[in-house]
Write a protein that holds these residues in place. Structure first.
Motif, PDB file in Angstrom:
ATOM      1  N   ASP A 216     -14.555  -8.174  61.915  1.00 27.11           N
ATOM      2  CA  ASP A 216     -15.782  -8.967  61.951  1.00 27.11           C
ATOM      3  C   ASP A 216     -15.472 -10.454  62.049  1.00 27.11           C
ATOM      4  N   GLY A 217     -14.321 -10.802  62.608  1.00 25.91           N
ATOM      5  CA  GLY A 217     -13.952 -12.209  62.740  1.00 25.91           C
ATOM      6  C   GLY A 217     -14.854 -12.981  63.682  1.00 25.91           C
ATOM      7  N   TYR A 218     -15.392 -12.293  64.715  1.00 23.36           N
ATOM      8  CA  TYR A 218     -16.252 -12.972  65.684  1.00 23.36           C
ATOM      9  C   TYR A 218     -17.689 -13.016  65.167  1.00 23.36           C
ATOM     10  N   ALA A 219     -17.845 -13.546  63.984  1.00 23.39           N
ATOM     11  CA  ALA A 219     -19.146 -13.761  63.365  1.00 23.39           C
ATOM     12  C   ALA A 219     -18.994 -14.999  62.496  1.00 23.39           C
ATOM     13  N   ILE A 220     -20.109 -15.621  62.144  1.00 26.42           N
ATOM     14  CA  ILE A 220     -20.007 -16.854  61.362  1.00 26.42           C
ATOM     15  C   ILE A 220     -20.253 -16.610  59.876  1.00 26.42           C
ATOM     16  N   ASP A 221     -20.139 -15.335  59.470  1.00 31.62           N
ATOM     17  CA  ASP A 221     -20.242 -15.039  58.037  1.00 31.62           C
ATOM     18  C   ASP A 221     -19.201 -15.815  57.241  1.00 31.62           C
TER      19      ASP A 221
ATOM     20  N   ALA B 212     -14.373  -4.708  67.375  1.00 35.48           N
ATOM     21  CA  ALA B 212     -15.034  -5.822  66.709  1.00 35.48           C
ATOM     22  C   ALA B 212     -16.526  -5.608  66.530  1.00 35.48           C
ATOM     23  N   SER B 213     -17.076  -6.300  65.554  1.00 33.30           N
ATOM     24  CA  SER B 213     -18.491  -6.605  65.492  1.00 33.30           C
ATOM     25  C   SER B 213     -18.607  -8.085  65.864  1.00 33.30           C
ATOM     26  N   VAL B 214     -19.593  -8.425  66.681  1.00 29.21           N
ATOM     27  CA  VAL B 214     -19.693  -9.781  67.211  1.00 29.21           C
ATOM     28  C   VAL B 214     -21.080 -10.343  66.935  1.00 29.21           C
TER      29      VAL B 214
ATOM     30  N   VAL C 132     -16.124  -3.317  71.418  1.00 30.46           N
ATOM     31  CA  VAL C 132     -16.927  -3.456  70.202  1.00 30.46           C
ATOM     32  C   VAL C 132     -17.108  -2.087  69.564  1.00 30.46           C
ATOM     33  N   ARG C 133     -17.366  -2.093  68.267  1.00 29.86           N
ATOM     34  CA  ARG C 133     -17.314  -0.847  67.501  1.00 29.86           C
ATOM     35  C   ARG C 133     -18.679  -0.281  67.135  1.00 29.86           C
ATOM     36  N   GLU C 134     -19.758  -1.001  67.449  1.00 27.84           N
ATOM     37  CA  GLU C 134     -21.079  -0.499  67.061  1.00 27.84           C
ATOM     38  C   GLU C 134     -22.133  -1.012  68.042  1.00 27.84           C
ATOM     39  N   PRO C 135     -23.257  -0.285  68.148  1.00 25.61           N
ATOM     40  CA  PRO C 135     -24.219  -0.545  69.211  1.00 25.61           C
ATOM     41  C   PRO C 135     -24.955  -1.871  69.097  1.00 25.61           C
ATOM     42  N   ARG C 136     -25.099  -2.421  67.896  1.00 25.26           N
ATOM     43  CA  ARG C 136     -25.785  -3.707  67.780  1.00 25.26           C
ATOM     44  C   ARG C 136     -25.003  -4.809  68.486  1.00 25.26           C
ATOM     45  N   SER C 137     -23.702  -4.848  68.281  1.00 24.39           N
ATOM     46  CA  SER C 137     -22.876  -5.838  68.968  1.00 24.39           C
ATOM     47  C   SER C 137     -22.861  -5.591  70.474  1.00 24.39           C
ATOM     48  N   PHE C 138     -22.822  -4.322  70.853  1.00 22.93           N
ATOM     49  CA  PHE C 138     -22.807  -3.959  72.275  1.00 22.93           C
ATOM     50  C   PHE C 138     -24.070  -4.467  72.963  1.00 22.93           C
ATOM     51  N   GLY C 139     -25.231  -4.191  72.378  1.00 22.68           N
ATOM     52  CA  GLY C 139     -26.478  -4.638  72.966  1.00 22.68           C
ATOM     53  C   GLY C 139     -26.606  -6.151  72.970  1.00 22.68           C
ATOM     54  N   TYR C 140     -26.172  -6.788  71.899  1.00 21.57           N
ATOM     55  CA  TYR C 140     -26.236  -8.250  71.795  1.00 21.57           C
ATOM     56  C   TYR C 140     -25.410  -8.916  72.897  1.00 21.57           C
ATOM     57  N   LEU C 141     -24.186  -8.437  73.090  1.00 19.50           N
ATOM     58  CA  LEU C 141     -23.329  -9.048  74.109  1.00 19.50           C
ATOM     59  C   LEU C 141     -23.843  -8.780  75.524  1.00 19.50           C
ATOM     60  N   ARG C 142     -24.397  -7.619  75.747  1.00 18.43           N
ATOM     61  CA  ARG C 142     -24.975  -7.353  77.067  1.00 18.43           C
ATOM     62  C   ARG C 142     -26.115  -8.323  77.361  1.00 18.43           C
TER      63      ARG C 142
END
Length: 473
Positions: free
Chosen positions: A122-127, A155-157, A182-192
């Protein structure tokens, strides 16, 4: 004749005392070996012990085929970069500009690498602040400048939508990379939606490919596992979400959580008119004695109370009364990721805060509740369950709510297991698809013209095939 090893550089990961980071490395190694044969790995990690892990084993539980390299986490004291970071801290802003001193060490890791895999999870996040993302992008660019393909791996992005300028910069960077996994659909949809499509694939977290490892356990832990206990992982980091950063208050909440999980009369809901349920389904947790196994998944060498799960969990257990302590146990801090995968997989139900603790449970088909303190929990649950009904948001992190959701999980055990088991098996297999995509990309990158024509067509076909498979399993 011994087959020649293929060399890979893994970077951006945390120390192996974070068993999730260890699980990523172990799972990645297994994934790469299936597709490429024997591999050698340089593991360039911030905070990684260069030489041995916390219990004397080599990092990631490996020997000579993993070479650990410790990257300096922060800039040298009193350097200009150090002064800038201090200024950001005084202004109440997280992170600050990333130091670049670590690049001198990082550059020594590049020689001979077939590809560089950014495995920060989860490095590609600003948490954790902008500096973490900037540091990862620096290493990505360094690889590409050296002629080494750079890959975001498992990753999660994001999301970065509250900062459009930063979001645009990250999206442009990711579009330039050779492969983004990416490892989950939320990141996949966001990047698309951001236009990251040509190089984007969705594959389960590499920790799904981790093989469990058996071994002896302390008697109290073994006894609980034999009875069919609830596994519980709690993290000090959850204090930020649950109690506004008050660690002492979070410890009190955690104690009450364990008490309520052990109690045999806790209501599933306080809503008037609803039936009361207990934590004992028919034929389930008998005589209130199955108990709760406390599972540390991140430890720190200095046993820092703000980061070390075991310190929190032992504090929680010590505050229970004698009867409750007899129904609980804490797994040893020395257990590595593969051993923890085995133990978590043997629990009857699991409740966890650390992402890779819940992945260990889900991969074994164990009915699981995720305690979320970042967005990645929702995406991973959507990948596994197809919904996020079994995620507790920060506002819901109370003892009563947790006990109620646990009662519901137990009551629906048969239904959840029937759906979860085949899905978990499929996801564990699909985790290996990441190496297939990587191999296609590398074959294209090796062409003289640099144009990945046929390999691109093959890659698109594989993306479609795996996308359909993930959607239907």
């Amino acid at each position: 004749m011994r087959q020649e090893m293929t060399s890979f550089l893994l970077y951006g990961n945390g120390p192996v005392s974070n068993r999730g980071c260890e699980a990523i490395v172990l799972g990645t190694k297994r994934i790469l070996e299936r597709e490429f044969g024997p591999v050698s790995i340089t593991l360039a990690s911030f905070g990684c012990d260069a030489g041995t892990g916390p219990s004397g084993q080599s990092p990631a539980g490996l020997s000579g085929d993993v070479r650990p390299v410790r990257l300096p986490f922060g800039p040298p004291r009193f350097s200009p970069a150090w002064a800038r970071r201090r200024l950001y801290a005084l202004l109440g802003r997280s992170g600050g500009p990333p130091g670049t001193g670590f690049l001198k060490v990082f550059d020594t890791c590049l020689a001979g690498a077939r590809a560089g895999l950014s495995v920060g999870g989860d490095g590609y996040a600003i948490d954790w602040g902008h500096a973490v993302v900037d540091r990862l992008m620096l290493m990505d660019r360094r690889c590409r400048e050296a002629g080494i393909p750079a890959v975001v791996w498992g990753a999660s992005v994001g999301p970065f939508d509250r900062e459009p300028g930063f979001e645009a910069r990250v999206a442009e960077h990711l579009r330039r990379l050779e492969l983004v996994v990416v490892r989950e659909p939320r990141s996949f949809g966001y990047l698309r939606r951001l236009g990251v499509e040509r190089n984007l694939v969705l594959v389960p977290d590499p920790a799904f490919a981790l093989e469990p490892e058996t071994g002896t356990l302390p008697e109290d832990c073994a006894r609980l596992l034999e009875r069919g206990c609830i596994g519980l992982n709690l993290s000090p980091l959850m204090a930020r979400a649950a109690t506004g950063g008050d660690l002492r208050r979070w410890q009190e909440v955690a104690v009450e959580m364990v008490r309520r999980l052990l109690a045999a009369g806790s209501p599933a809901s306080s809503t008037p008119g609803k039936k009361r349920r207990t934590l004992q389904p028919p034929g389930g947790l008998s005589n209130r004695s199955a108990g709760v196994l406390l599972v540390p998944h991140v430890i720190s060498p200095d046993r820092h109370a703000g980061t070390d799960d075991e310190v929190l969990l032992r504090t929680v257990r010590d505050r229970l009364d004698e009867r409750a302590r007899a129904l609980t146990a804490v797994l040893p801090r020395e257990l590595g990721a593969a051993r923890l995968r085995d133990c978590i997989g043997r629990t009857r139900f699991f409740i966890g805060a650390r992402t890779h603790a819940t992945i260990a449970a889900l991969a074994a088909g164990v009915p699981t509740i995720s305690l979320a303190y970042s967005r990645k929990a929702w995406g991973i649950n959507e990948l596994v369950y197809g919904h996020h009904d079994w995620v507790l948001a920060p506002a819901e992190l109370g003892a009563g709510t947790l006990a109620a959701r646990a009662a519901e999980l137990i009551e629906r055990e048969a239904e959840i297991r029937a759906r979860l088991r085949p899905k978990a098996l499929a996801l564990c297999e699909h985790a290996h698809d990441a190496a297939r995509f990587l191999k296609v990309m590398l074959s294209g990158a090796a062409t003289a013209t640099g144009r990945r024509t046929a390999p691109d067509r093959e890659g698109r076909g594989q993306r479609a095939e795996i996308g359909r498979s993930l959607a239907t399993t």
